[in-house]
Design a protein around this motif. Structure first.
Motif, short mmCIF file in Angstrom:
data_model
loop_
_atom_site.label_atom_id
_atom_site.label_comp_id
_atom_site.label_asym_id
_atom_site.label_seq_id
_atom_site.Cartn_x
_atom_site.Cartn_y
_atom_site.Cartn_z
N LEU A 4 0.78 -1.27 -0.12
CA LEU A 4 0.09 -0.08 -0.03
C LEU A 4 0.77 1.13 -0.10
O LEU A 4 0.52 2.11 -0.82
CB LEU A 4 -1.01 -0.09 1.15
CG LEU A 4 -1.59 1.36 1.29
CD1 LEU A 4 -2.74 1.34 0.18
CD2 LEU A 4 -2.46 1.55 2.88
N LEU A 5 2.02 1.30 1.01
CA LEU A 5 2.75 2.33 0.89
C LEU A 5 3.51 2.60 -0.42
O LEU A 5 3.79 3.72 -1.01
CB LEU A 5 4.03 2.42 1.96
CG LEU A 5 3.34 2.26 3.36
CD1 LEU A 5 4.46 1.93 4.50
CD2 LEU A 5 2.61 3.60 3.86
N VAL A 6 3.78 1.52 -1.06
CA VAL A 6 4.35 1.62 -2.52
C VAL A 6 3.55 2.17 -3.52
O VAL A 6 3.65 3.17 -4.33
CB VAL A 6 5.10 0.46 -3.03
CG1 VAL A 6 5.38 0.12 -4.49
CG2 VAL A 6 6.27 -0.13 -2.06
N PHE A 7 2.16 1.71 -3.31
CA PHE A 7 1.00 2.21 -4.30
C PHE A 7 0.94 3.46 -3.91
O PHE A 7 0.72 4.36 -4.86
CB PHE A 7 -0.18 1.38 -3.91
CG PHE A 7 -1.39 1.34 -5.19
CD1 PHE A 7 -1.25 0.45 -6.06
CD2 PHE A 7 -1.93 2.41 -5.07
CE1 PHE A 7 -2.24 0.45 -6.97
CE2 PHE A 7 -3.12 2.52 -6.14
CZ PHE A 7 -3.03 1.47 -7.10
N MET A 8 0.71 4.23 -2.71
CA MET A 8 0.42 5.57 -2.53
C MET A 8 1.71 6.26 -3.03
O MET A 8 1.33 7.37 -3.68
CB MET A 8 0.19 5.87 -1.10
CG MET A 8 -0.92 4.95 -0.49
SD MET A 8 -2.47 5.18 -1.44
CE MET A 8 -2.82 6.74 -1.08
N ARG A 9 2.72 6.05 -2.98
CA ARG A 9 4.00 6.92 -3.09
C ARG A 9 4.27 6.76 -4.75
O ARG A 9 4.43 7.98 -5.45
CB ARG A 9 5.19 6.11 -2.59
CG ARG A 9 6.47 6.75 -3.09
CD ARG A 9 7.76 6.27 -2.44
NE ARG A 9 8.99 6.96 -2.86
CZ ARG A 9 10.00 6.75 -2.27
NH1 ARG A 9 10.15 6.24 -1.11
NH2 ARG A 9 11.13 7.39 -2.82
N VAL A 10 3.79 5.64 -5.59
CA VAL A 10 4.00 5.62 -6.90
C VAL A 10 2.95 6.62 -7.64
O VAL A 10 3.11 7.41 -8.63
CB VAL A 10 3.90 4.18 -7.48
CG1 VAL A 10 3.93 4.24 -9.09
CG2 VAL A 10 5.23 3.53 -7.14
N ILE A 11 1.73 6.36 -7.22
CA ILE A 11 0.72 6.86 -7.64
C ILE A 11 0.65 8.48 -7.57
O ILE A 11 0.17 9.08 -8.32
CB ILE A 11 -0.69 6.33 -7.19
CG1 ILE A 11 -1.78 6.61 -8.34
CG2 ILE A 11 -1.10 7.06 -5.90
CD1 ILE A 11 -3.34 5.94 -7.89
N ALA A 12 1.23 8.93 -6.57
CA ALA A 12 1.39 10.32 -6.21
C ALA A 12 2.53 11.04 -6.90
O ALA A 12 2.76 12.26 -6.66
CB ALA A 12 1.46 10.42 -4.72
N ASP A 13 3.71 10.01 -7.31
CA ASP A 13 4.93 10.73 -7.91
C ASP A 13 4.66 11.71 -9.17
O ASP A 13 4.00 11.40 -10.04
CB ASP A 13 5.74 9.40 -8.37
CG ASP A 13 7.22 9.93 -8.53
OD1 ASP A 13 7.45 9.98 -9.76
OD2 ASP A 13 7.79 10.33 -7.61
N PHE A 14 5.27 12.67 -9.02
CA PHE A 14 5.19 13.79 -10.04
C PHE A 14 6.49 13.89 -10.85
O PHE A 14 6.34 13.94 -12.16
CB PHE A 14 4.96 15.27 -9.43
CG PHE A 14 5.26 16.35 -10.27
CD1 PHE A 14 4.37 16.83 -11.37
CD2 PHE A 14 6.39 17.01 -10.24
CE1 PHE A 14 4.45 17.82 -11.87
CE2 PHE A 14 6.61 18.22 -11.12
CZ PHE A 14 5.62 18.37 -11.77
N GLY A 15 7.70 13.82 -10.11
CA GLY A 15 9.08 14.11 -11.02
C GLY A 15 9.12 13.18 -12.12
O GLY A 15 9.71 13.73 -13.13
N THR A 16 9.15 11.79 -11.74
CA THR A 16 9.54 10.81 -12.68
C THR A 16 8.53 10.93 -14.16
O THR A 16 9.39 11.03 -14.99
CB THR A 16 9.16 9.58 -11.94
OG1 THR A 16 10.07 9.43 -11.02
CG2 THR A 16 9.77 8.31 -12.91
N PRO A 17 7.49 10.77 -13.97
CA PRO A 17 6.58 10.85 -15.31
C PRO A 17 6.75 12.39 -15.94
O PRO A 17 6.53 12.24 -17.10
CB PRO A 17 5.02 10.79 -14.74
CG PRO A 17 5.09 10.82 -13.50
CD PRO A 17 6.44 10.71 -12.86
N MET A 18 7.15 13.17 -15.11
CA MET A 18 7.15 14.58 -15.81
C MET A 18 8.71 14.58 -16.70
O MET A 18 8.66 15.14 -17.63
CB MET A 18 7.18 15.73 -14.66
CG MET A 18 7.02 17.21 -15.18
SD MET A 18 5.62 17.46 -15.88
CE MET A 18 5.89 19.11 -16.29
N LEU A 19 9.47 13.98 -15.91
CA LEU A 19 10.91 14.04 -16.78
C LEU A 19 11.18 13.15 -17.82
O LEU A 19 11.65 13.34 -18.80
CB LEU A 19 11.98 13.64 -15.74
CG LEU A 19 12.37 14.70 -14.65
CD1 LEU A 19 13.29 14.31 -13.71
CD2 LEU A 19 12.62 16.00 -15.33
#
Length: 550
Positions: A206-221
């Protein structure tokens, strides 16, 4: 009657509740309000209708969910076997490997994205080698595959850390019994170990899921045409500033609903697998031989290398000379450090540490009081306080950023871009780490210690500050260091809230990568990485540990 309830602890509880109401609940309510209310037409669902009418928008939501599911599953498939191997097989250098994996976790995901651009981007070292050697036309890491690669390698250490802790409580006699019945090593892990550690596996996933779905920098770059919801929220909000912000609020609202729903589903599932273990005979590390030994070492070393590779890349490239900041000449030089340290304003570096320091002070103070209130003074109000304090785990950083802008971008609270709003965002986003660590330590302190102090004539206030707080400090400091490490790399909220006077290292790295100034980006990233490593070493020093249990 008023005097009865106006004691110190009730006043502290009320103050913290007001703090959360003003800086967490109020901004989130404003986002919800702006998504369904228009000053001209009143209540409206047109923004939501617009989102679901346009394929571009709802496909972006599906993109986020798809990336998150795939990255979470892959993180589990890497982290679980790795933890099991290191717990069962004697691996040369296992302690160093565990530290390297933890170091890879504490670095911000967007640094990993930037490092993989250096390796597998269109002009990356590996890309050039593969294309020149095999006559291929590989176009780089960009898109779905690149996002999944970066986020998986960034997230599996979290699974590894949690599972490593859970495996300590698995009774080895169960595994030996399965072995005597003819189960292979893989079957023992799948049918015995995995069911026993399912609660921990679900929690870490769950913690991984929440961290990944909220990540901004990686998909932006590296996402390019592959958009995710955090990127969409950012781009829509930035384009809507000065105009109608309702659509950005509607996207944020949808995102909040999705993340809360996923969180609640996980909680429901976890309750069904909730139980405790106590290993009378813990698992033992045994030396392996033959092909099993070779495979075990190979798997562990390859995973460890891939996980730490981004940090090695940014440190290595930070010492390479560049032409125009973009093209590496291949010669070693201190040019990049000279540029950022002597030819530029140092404010972004100083801001990172200064704002982070003030945020940590507030986090520690609030964390100590909340943990004490929720454990020693438990009632409906303090339980509510505990629940609200964990909301930042569910609310993505980009959503929090625009929520704070909605709330504090107009008189009398025109705080957007100020140091205050940056510190506030850091406190809200990273406070749960310290609260969880502080709550764990206060739960282990016997109330008899306080009772003894009071029986000797100490007041409740004196007992708290002279007895309880000193005993809590190891747990508080451990959580504070984890909060500090994550503050250093905070980007998703900062990129929305910062101004030229409050720019941080994370924002600077992102800006330099976007501009193509890779030399400067590497130097900034190296400084951030080294700071995170030093903070981790301080964590080990203060806690007396050689591993991390979150």
């Amino acid at each position: 009657m008023l005097r009865k309830y106006a004691n110190g602890w009730n006043l502290i509880t009320l103050f913290i509740l007001l703090f959360f109401a003003l800086f967490i609940l109020f901004p989130v309510v404003l986002v919800l309000n702006k998504s369904v209310y228009n000053a001209e037409t009143g209540f409206t669902l047109q923004h939501f209708a617009h989102f679901f009418d346009r394929k571009f928008y709802w496909v972006t939501l599906w993109n986020s969910i798809k990336v998150t599911i795939v990255a979470t599953v892959l993180a589990v498939l890497i982290g679980l076997p790795l933890a099991y191997i290191l717990r069962r097989v004697k691996i040369f250098g296992s302690k160093a490997i565990q530290i390297l994996i933890i170091v890879s976790y504490i670095s911000p995901p967007f640094i990993g994205a930037y490092a993989w651009i250096q390796l597998l981007g269109r002009g990356g070292v590996i890309t050039k080698f593969v294309n020149d050697t095999f006559g291929l036309n590989y176009d780089g890491i960009y898109g779905f595959a690149g996002i999944v690669l970066v986020l998986t390698l960034q997230s599996f250490p979290l699974i590894f850390i949690y599972i490593s802790g859970a495996l300590k409580n698995v009774d080895n006699s169960l595994i030996e019994a399965a072995e005597s019945l003819g189960y292979s090593g893989f079957q023992r892990m799948l049918k015995i170990v995995v069911p026993l550690i399912t609660p921990t596996l679900l929690a870490s996933a769950l913690l991984v899921f929440m961290r990944v779905i909220a990540d901004f920098g990686t998909p932006m770059l590296i996402g390019e045409g592959y958009r995710t919801i955090p990127v969409l929220i950012y781009t829509q909000f930035m384009s809507e500033v000065g105009g109608d912000a309702g659509f950005a609020a509607a996207i944020a609202t949808i995102f909040i609903i999705v993340t809360i729903a996923l969180f609640l589903v996980q909680r429901i599932i976890s309750r069904q697998y909730s139980y405790s273990m106590s290993a009378l005979k813990p698992m033992e590390v045994k030396k392996s031989f033959g092909i099993k030994n070779v495979l075990s070492h190979s798997v562990v070393y390859v995973i460890a290398l891939l996980s730490i590779l981004p940090q090695l890349v940014v440190i290595y490239t930070s010492f390479l000379e560049t032409t125009g900041g973009q093209v590496y000449t291949g010669r070693f030089s201190l040019q990049n450090y000279e540029t950022i340290l002597f030819n530029r304003d140092l404010s972004m570096i100083l801001n990172t540490y200064k704002l982070g320091f003030f945020a940590i002070i507030v986090i520690v103070i609030i964390g100590i009081f909340i943990s004490y209130l929720t454990v020693r003074k438990r009632n409906r109000i303090t339980s509510t306080l505990d629940t609200i304090s964990m909301l930042p785990f569910v609310i993505p950083g980009s959503v929090l950023g625009i929520a704070l802008v909605f709330a504090f971008n107009n008189a009398p609270f025109f705080w957007t871009g100020t140091a205050f709003i940056m510190v506030l965002a850091f406190v809200i986003r990273r406070m749960p780490y310290t609260i969880r660590s502080s709550t764990a330590i206060i739960s282990q302190i016997s109330p008899s210690m306080e009772e003894a102090a009071i029986s000797l004539g100490a007041s409740e206030k004196r007992t708290f500050f002279k007895v309880v707080v000193p005993m809590m400090m190891p747990g508080v400091l451990a959580g504070a260091i984890m909060s500090w490490i994550t503050i250093l790399g905070e980007l998703s909220a900062s990129i929305i809230l910062y101004s030229s006077n409050t720019q941080t290292l994370a924002v600077s790295i992102y800006s330099e990568v976007i501009r193509g100034n890779f030399g400067n980006a590497s130097a900034y990233s190296a400084i951030l990485t080294v700071t995170s490593i030093l903070s981790l070493l301080l964590f080990f020093k203060l806690t007396g540990k050689k591993e991390m249990n979150l």
